[in-house]
Write a protein that holds these residues in place. Structure first.
Motif, PDB file in Angstrom:
ATOM      1  N   ALA A   2       0.847  -1.186   0.000  1.00 43.52           N
ATOM      2  CA  ALA A   2       0.000   0.000   0.000  1.00 43.52           C
ATOM      3  C   ALA A   2       0.882   1.235   0.000  1.00 43.52           C
ATOM      4  N   ALA A   3       0.385   2.302  -0.627  1.00 40.09           N
ATOM      5  CA  ALA A   3       1.122   3.562  -0.671  1.00 40.09           C
ATOM      6  C   ALA A   3       0.186   4.710  -0.344  1.00 40.09           C
ATOM      7  N   LEU A   4       0.640   5.595   0.533  1.00 39.73           N
ATOM      8  CA  LEU A   4      -0.132   6.766   0.935  1.00 39.73           C
ATOM      9  C   LEU A   4       0.736   8.011   0.806  1.00 39.73           C
ATOM     10  N   ARG A   5       0.113   9.100   0.375  1.00 39.12           N
ATOM     11  CA  ARG A   5       0.826  10.376   0.347  1.00 39.12           C
ATOM     12  C   ARG A   5       0.830  10.963   1.758  1.00 39.12           C
ATOM     13  N   VAL A   6       2.001  11.337   2.259  1.00 34.95           N
ATOM     14  CA  VAL A   6       2.131  11.853   3.610  1.00 34.95           C
ATOM     15  C   VAL A   6       3.107  13.027   3.631  1.00 34.95           C
ATOM     16  N   ARG A   7       3.180  13.680   4.794  1.00 34.35           N
ATOM     17  CA  ARG A   7       4.189  14.710   5.044  1.00 34.35           C
ATOM     18  C   ARG A   7       4.822  14.439   6.399  1.00 34.35           C
ATOM     19  N   LEU A   8       6.053  14.896   6.554  1.00 31.02           N
ATOM     20  CA  LEU A   8       6.711  14.828   7.852  1.00 31.02           C
ATOM     21  C   LEU A   8       6.436  16.118   8.610  1.00 31.02           C
ATOM     22  N   PRO A   9       5.969  16.046   9.833  1.00 29.01           N
ATOM     23  CA  PRO A   9       5.701  17.267  10.608  1.00 29.01           C
ATOM     24  C   PRO A   9       6.939  18.157  10.700  1.00 29.01           C
ATOM     25  N   GLY A  10       6.731  19.434  10.427  1.00 30.16           N
ATOM     26  CA  GLY A  10       7.818  20.402  10.558  1.00 30.16           C
ATOM     27  C   GLY A  10       8.785  20.448   9.397  1.00 30.16           C
ATOM     28  N   LEU A  11       8.570  19.603   8.370  1.00 33.03           N
ATOM     29  CA  LEU A  11       9.481  19.592   7.227  1.00 33.03           C
ATOM     30  C   LEU A  11       8.893  20.433   6.111  1.00 33.03           C
ATOM     31  N   VAL A  12       9.564  21.523   5.766  1.00 28.59           N
ATOM     32  CA  VAL A  12       9.111  22.420   4.721  1.00 28.59           C
ATOM     33  C   VAL A  12      10.030  22.282   3.527  1.00 28.59           C
ATOM     34  N   ASP A  13       9.439  22.170   2.359  1.00 31.07           N
ATOM     35  CA  ASP A  13      10.235  22.035   1.137  1.00 31.07           C
ATOM     36  C   ASP A  13      10.171  23.338   0.349  1.00 31.07           C
ATOM     37  N   PRO A  14      11.218  24.180   0.415  1.00 33.76           N
ATOM     38  CA  PRO A  14      11.184  25.461  -0.274  1.00 33.76           C
ATOM     39  C   PRO A  14      11.092  25.331  -1.783  1.00 33.76           C
ATOM     40  N   THR A  15      11.649  24.251  -2.363  1.00 29.74           N
ATOM     41  CA  THR A  15      11.578  24.098  -3.822  1.00 29.74           C
ATOM     42  C   THR A  15      10.153  23.848  -4.264  1.00 29.74           C
ATOM     43  N   ALA A  16       9.408  23.053  -3.462  1.00 23.34           N
ATOM     44  CA  ALA A  16       8.019  22.784  -3.820  1.00 23.34           C
ATOM     45  C   ALA A  16       7.188  24.050  -3.680  1.00 23.34           C
ATOM     46  N   ALA A  17       7.486  24.837  -2.602  1.00 21.19           N
ATOM     47  CA  ALA A  17       6.740  26.074  -2.390  1.00 21.19           C
ATOM     48  C   ALA A  17       6.971  27.056  -3.524  1.00 21.19           C
ATOM     49  N   ALA A  18       8.190  27.030  -4.060  1.00 18.19           N
ATOM     50  CA  ALA A  18       8.514  27.941  -5.154  1.00 18.19           C
ATOM     51  C   ALA A  18       8.076  27.401  -6.496  1.00 18.19           C
ATOM     52  N   GLY A  19       7.612  26.145  -6.511  1.00 17.35           N
ATOM     53  CA  GLY A  19       7.158  25.539  -7.748  1.00 17.35           C
ATOM     54  C   GLY A  19       8.279  25.209  -8.699  1.00 17.35           C
ATOM     55  N   SER A  20       9.491  24.973  -8.168  1.00 20.13           N
ATOM     56  CA  SER A  20      10.643  24.762  -9.042  1.00 20.13           C
ATOM     57  C   SER A  20      10.981  23.306  -9.255  1.00 20.13           C
ATOM     58  N   ALA A  21      10.345  22.412  -8.520  1.00 13.19           N
ATOM     59  CA  ALA A  21      10.653  20.998  -8.702  1.00 13.19           C
ATOM     60  C   ALA A  21      10.129  20.524 -10.041  1.00 13.19           C
TER      61      ALA A  21
END
Length: 410
Positions: free
Chosen positions: A282-301
């Motif tokens: 099984a696969a689920l989309r998750v996030r790690l608490p407190g982990l911010v991804d600046p590249t994703a926020a900037a839309g550069s990935a």
């Protein structure tokens, strides 16, 4: 990005009749950066000894194996005091292997070399969760290149504790370079090892696998994201995660243990592992608490790592129980079955370490930082030589149909 399964097998000492051909093919390329002809000759002779000796790989035994006991002092000098730089040798070895057998994955393995006393460079007493006890050892990482039928370490990192870096006497005695500044953490050492090795290689987008059950997971994920390499990390069931899959309603959006989340929400998305196979995934989309991804926020990935603001949690069940036996975390967006295929690429950790030990992994008896790195470089070259000598037909062996357990740390 994720290839089909292949499994490496261990090999003992290379047969004598293979030595000359292997040393000529491999040695001429990887030792080309050694500036003096006598250094290159000694390197090839040293390699010949490593491929011949079945026991401890020290200067005396290697000299005896090549039939020249007078070479003992020269071999000792070659590792401990010679001026050759190990980094171009490792780069050449990586390129050589990339060309003859393109990597299918990279594996970051923890390195624990037990020692007696406190004179070996970097040695300290540290609790090792995998061993369940405190060990007096050198600690670090090894980066292994996994290709069709073989797995070879191509770069090494030695962790130097503050007690070594801040002590002028120790630093001088072990010849730690004045300008050497290590990464800020052990996880930073692992990331640095991958970054400096993979770089601009064609295989840079192959997955990097590592057992992160006892690592500082957020720091590891953050570092690999910054390095822009895809990762597949083995994690424990107690790691807190946040469900980010909008298709699953009715589940808490507060941090919950990864194992618990898969036991509940995962039951909605479990699928049969493979046609005719046992178990499920099984696969689920998750996030790690407190982990911010600046590249994703900037839309550069972009590319295979697009959508890196979230992570994919993968659970593997071998039976019908509610809890998964193995958990993985990745920042790639590929089918769960492909992730599992990638997790089965490396050989088990204990087998890899035993094979490296046969090549001299634990045999460096010196005290210098440079000597340690030169010795480990020759261990890598010796393991590569054995893989080349084995030949493709002898190297390949089928991986088990189900596992997800190939990165056991002990």
């Amino acid at each position: 990005m994720f290839p089909t399964v292949s499994h490496s097998v261990s090999h003992s000492v290379t047969h004598d009749h293979d030595h000359d051909a292997v040393i000529a093919e491999l040695g001429s390329e990887v030792f080309a950066s050694l500036r003096r002809a006598d250094q290159r000759r000694t390197a090839k002779e040293y390699l010949r000894g490593m491929l011949s000796v079945s026991g401890r790989k020290n200067a005396r035994n290697l000299a005896t194996s090549v039939g020249n006991r007078a070479a003992e002092q020269r071999f000792h000098h070659f590792i401990a005091d010679s001026c050759w730089d190990w980094r171009p040798v490792r780069e050449a070895l990586t390129g050589f292997l990339e060309r003859i057998a393109p990597p299918r994955a990279w594996v970051v393995r923890p390195l624990v070399l037990t020692k007696t006393g406190d004179c070996s460079v970097g040695v300290e007493r540290r609790y090792v969760p995998e061993a369940g006890q405190t060990l007096n050892a050198q600690f670090g990482w090894g980066l292994w290149q996994v290709a069709d039928g073989f797995e070879v370490p191509v770069n090494w990192y030695l962790d130097l504790p503050d007690g070594w870096l801040s002590d002028p006497v120790r630093r001088e005695r072990s010849r730690i370079p004045d300008g050497y500044v290590p990464p800020a953490s052990a996880e930073g050492g692992a990331v640095s090892l991958v970054s400096q090795t993979v770089g601009r290689l064609p295989s840079r987008l192959r997955p990097v696998l590592s057992d992160a059950r006892h690592a500082a997971l957020p720091a590891l994920v953050r570092g690999f994201r910054a390095a822009r390499v895809p990762v597949l990390l083995r994690i424990g069931p107690s790691v807190p995660v946040l469900l980010a899959d909008r298709a699953l309603r009715g589940f808490s959006h507060r941090p919950v243990p990864a194992g618990k989340l898969l036991s509940t929400a995962g039951c909605r998305v479990r699928t049969v592992l493979r046609p005719g196979g046992r178990g499920s995934v099984a696969a689920l989309r998750v996030r790690l608490p407190g982990l911010v991804d600046p590249t994703a926020a900037a839309g550069s990935a972009c590319g295979p790592q697009a959508g890196r603001g979230g992570l994919t949690l993968v659970g593997v069940w071998s039976g019908t129980g509610p809890s998964p036996e193995h958990l993985w975390l990745t920042d790639t967006v590929v089918p769960a079955h492909a992730l599992l295929e990638a997790s089965e690429l490396p050989e088990p950790h204990a087998a890899a370490m035993a094979r490296a030990a046969e090549a001299g992994l634990r045999d460096y008896g010196g005290r210098s930082f440079q000597g340690w790195h030169r010795h480990m470089t020759m261990v890598s070259v010796a393991l590569a030589a054995r893989a080349v000598a084995a030949g493709p037909a002898d190297r390949a062996a089928p991986a088990p149909a189900c596992g997800g357990d190939r990165l056991m740390a002990a």
